[in-house]
Design an enzyme around this catalytic site. Structure first.
Site, short mmCIF file in Angstrom:
data_model
loop_
_atom_site.label_atom_id
_atom_site.label_comp_id
_atom_site.label_asym_id
_atom_site.label_seq_id
_atom_site.Cartn_x
_atom_site.Cartn_y
_atom_site.Cartn_z
CG ASP A 34 -7.51 -87.28 -10.71
OD1 ASP A 34 -7.85 -87.50 -9.53
OD2 ASP A 34 -7.12 -86.18 -11.11
CB VAL A 60 0.67 -91.20 -8.98
CG1 VAL A 60 0.06 -90.71 -10.28
CG2 VAL A 60 0.49 -90.23 -7.84
CG LEU A 74 -0.46 -81.21 -13.41
CD1 LEU A 74 0.50 -81.63 -14.51
CD2 LEU A 74 -1.72 -80.62 -14.02
CE1 TYR A 146 1.24 -79.25 -3.01
CE2 TYR A 146 2.31 -77.19 -2.44
CZ TYR A 146 1.61 -77.96 -3.34
OH TYR A 146 1.30 -77.45 -4.59
P1 NAD Z 1 -6.19 -80.16 -7.68
O1 NAD Z 1 -6.29 -80.65 -6.29
O2 NAD Z 1 -7.41 -79.60 -8.33
O3 NAD Z 1 -5.61 -81.29 -8.65
C1 NAD Z 1 -4.79 -82.35 -8.20
C2 NAD Z 1 -5.31 -83.64 -8.84
O4 NAD Z 1 -4.46 -84.73 -8.43
C3 NAD Z 1 -6.73 -83.99 -8.37
O5 NAD Z 1 -7.51 -84.32 -9.48
C4 NAD Z 1 -6.51 -85.18 -7.44
O6 NAD Z 1 -7.63 -86.04 -7.38
C5 NAD Z 1 -5.30 -85.82 -8.06
N1 NAD Z 1 -4.55 -86.67 -7.12
C6 NAD Z 1 -4.18 -86.37 -5.84
N2 NAD Z 1 -3.51 -87.39 -5.30
C7 NAD Z 1 -3.44 -88.37 -6.25
C8 NAD Z 1 -2.89 -89.67 -6.30
N3 NAD Z 1 -2.25 -90.19 -5.24
N4 NAD Z 1 -3.02 -90.39 -7.44
C9 NAD Z 1 -3.66 -89.88 -8.52
N5 NAD Z 1 -4.22 -88.66 -8.53
C10 NAD Z 1 -4.11 -87.91 -7.41
O7 NAD Z 1 -5.00 -79.08 -7.71
P2 NAD Z 1 -4.44 -78.19 -8.90
O8 NAD Z 1 -4.47 -76.78 -8.45
O9 NAD Z 1 -5.06 -78.56 -10.18
O10 NAD Z 1 -2.90 -78.63 -8.88
C11 NAD Z 1 -2.35 -79.46 -9.90
C12 NAD Z 1 -0.84 -79.56 -9.68
O11 NAD Z 1 -0.24 -78.27 -9.79
C13 NAD Z 1 -0.46 -80.10 -8.29
O12 NAD Z 1 0.66 -80.95 -8.42
C14 NAD Z 1 -0.08 -78.87 -7.53
O13 NAD Z 1 0.86 -79.15 -6.52
C15 NAD Z 1 0.52 -78.00 -8.63
N6 NAD Z 1 0.42 -76.58 -8.26
C16 NAD Z 1 -0.77 -75.90 -8.35
C17 NAD Z 1 -0.84 -74.57 -7.97
C18 NAD Z 1 -2.12 -73.79 -8.04
O14 NAD Z 1 -2.13 -72.63 -7.61
N7 NAD Z 1 -3.19 -74.31 -8.60
C19 NAD Z 1 0.31 -73.92 -7.49
C20 NAD Z 1 1.49 -74.65 -7.41
C21 NAD Z 1 1.55 -75.98 -7.81
#
Ligand code: NAD
Ligand code: UDP
Length: 312
Positions: A34, A60, A74, A146
């Site tokens: 992360d 990433v 993720l 996004y």
């Molecule tokens: P979140 O923001 O809590 O988690 C995303 C994580 O990715 C964070 O820890 C962030 O620091 C990390 N991150 C961001 N950019 C990065 C990079 N360039 N390199 C390394 N790490 C990076 O969000 P979440 O709700 O836990 O979402 C997780 C995944 O699930 C995401 O890909 C999101 O698109 C997908 N998603 C979530 C939901 C939801 O409702 N929670 C819905 C659809 C899709």
């Protein structure tokens, strides 16, 4: 028991931290990668004394090498305010992150799962949304960094499978909530609960008649693990969400009731391209994964409210 090595990008985020915890509890070795853009150490600090857990600070958009059996990709900010904060970085994270992780999967012969999203359906003209629907996405709007990033990542996953025989899975996650949502994340469930607990105004964008279908995080994690364990012939995309659909006004009223709050509801302008309705068709997940969500909205909200009470 076989102890698998599992890499989770975005492992310090809301969903990622629950996934790390569950996979560790199942006896695996877990690497959480992360860059802490929206993730927090607090989400995973309780895992740090587990010798089978490793925390890696990395972005990433840069290549990365590690030995692993499975990769859950993720990493990507997920809330509109965070993914719109630096939209160019957001699309880079989705696209370059997908390329880097797919290259890694190819190199080390790992299975890889992409966390895609219901946003690939955009403002849908078909209801409920099934995987065969191609969506209605604005390619040049404020949500496009996004939506189009995630759509491109799906394309990359499918092409790495077709051309390089990478063992892939794609899940499309619908609105998910639960403990460890960031209190200032801006998503509707966390906003409403924090506002209600502070007896502040509850901010409904628009008239509150737009709908969402809310899934509790434990149900999602179960679905993710089942997707990864499915036969290799099943790549998805597969919807993972709770089909119980509510208006945003109904959600606000529920949160006020469950918190016993004195908050009043106020209306604010609806952001552009905000989807009018969203509900997953989960027939495919039921059939192929024998999965469906178990947590009702009230039950999940009560657990989430308890979490926010403990951190506010
Ligand atoms: P979140 O923001 O809590 O988690 C995303 C994580 O990715 C964070 O820890 C962030 O620091 C990390 N991150 C961001 N950019 C990065 C990079 N360039 N390199 C390394 N790490 C990076 O969000 P979440 O709700 O836990 O979402 C997780 C995944 O699930 C995401 O890909 C999101 O698109 C997908 N998603 C979530 C939901 C939801 O409702 N929670 C819905 C659809 C899709
Ligand atoms: N929303 C709202 N008040 C808030 C935050 C969000 O009315 O304080 C609305 C938002 O406009 C959208 C819905 O709730 O219609 C879900 O928003 P969220 O950002 O959680 O997720 P997404 O729009 O990506 O589904």
């Amino acid at each position: 028991m076989v102890r698998k090595k599992i890499l989770i990008t975005g492992g310090a985020g809301f969903v990622g931290s629950h996934l790390c915890e569950r996979l560790l509890n199942e006896g695996n070795e877990v690497f959480s990668l992360d860059n802490f853009f929206t993730g927090q150490k607090e989400n995973i600090v309780h895992l740090l004394n587990n010798p089978y857990f490793e925390l890696i600070r990395h972005d990433v958009t840069n290549p990365f090498l590690i030995e692993a059996d499975e990769i859950y990709n993720l990493a990507c900010p997920a809330s509109p305010i965070h993914y719109q904060y630096n939209p160019i970085k957001t699309i880079k994270t989705s696209v370059m992150g997908a390329i880097n992780m797919l290259d890694l999967a190819m190199q080390i012969n790992a299975k890889i799962l992409q966390a895609s999203t219901s946003e690939v359906y955009g403002d849908p003209l078909v209801h409920p949304q099934s995987e065969s629907y191609w969506g209605n996405v604005n390619p040049i709007g404020i949500r496009s960094c996004y939506d189009e990033g995630k759509r491109s990542a799906e394309t990359l996953f499918m092409d790495y499978k077709r051309h390089n025989n990478v063992n892939i899975r794609i899940i499309r996650i619908f609105n998910t909530y639960g403990p460890r949502l960031h209190p200032h994340d801006g998503r509707v469930v966390s906003n409403f609960i924090v506002q209600a607990l502070k007896n502040e105004d509850i901010t409904i964008y628009g008239d509150g008649q737009q709908t969402r279908s809310f899934q509790y995080v434990d149900d999602l994690v179960e679905g993710m693990i089942k997707t990864m364990a499915a036969p290799d012939s099943f790549t998805g995309p597969v919807n993972l969400g709770n089909p119980n659909e509510f208006t945003i006004l109904e959600l606000a009223e529920k949160v006020i009731k469950l918190t016993g709050s004195n908050s009043k509801i106020i209306n604010k302008p609806l952001p552009s391209d905000d989807p009018l309705m969203r509900q997953p068709d989960i027939s495919l997940a039921k059939k192929e994964l024998n999965w469906e969500p178990k947590t009702e909205l009230d039950e999940g909200l009560i657990k989430t409210i308890e979490y926010f009470k403990s951190i506010i």
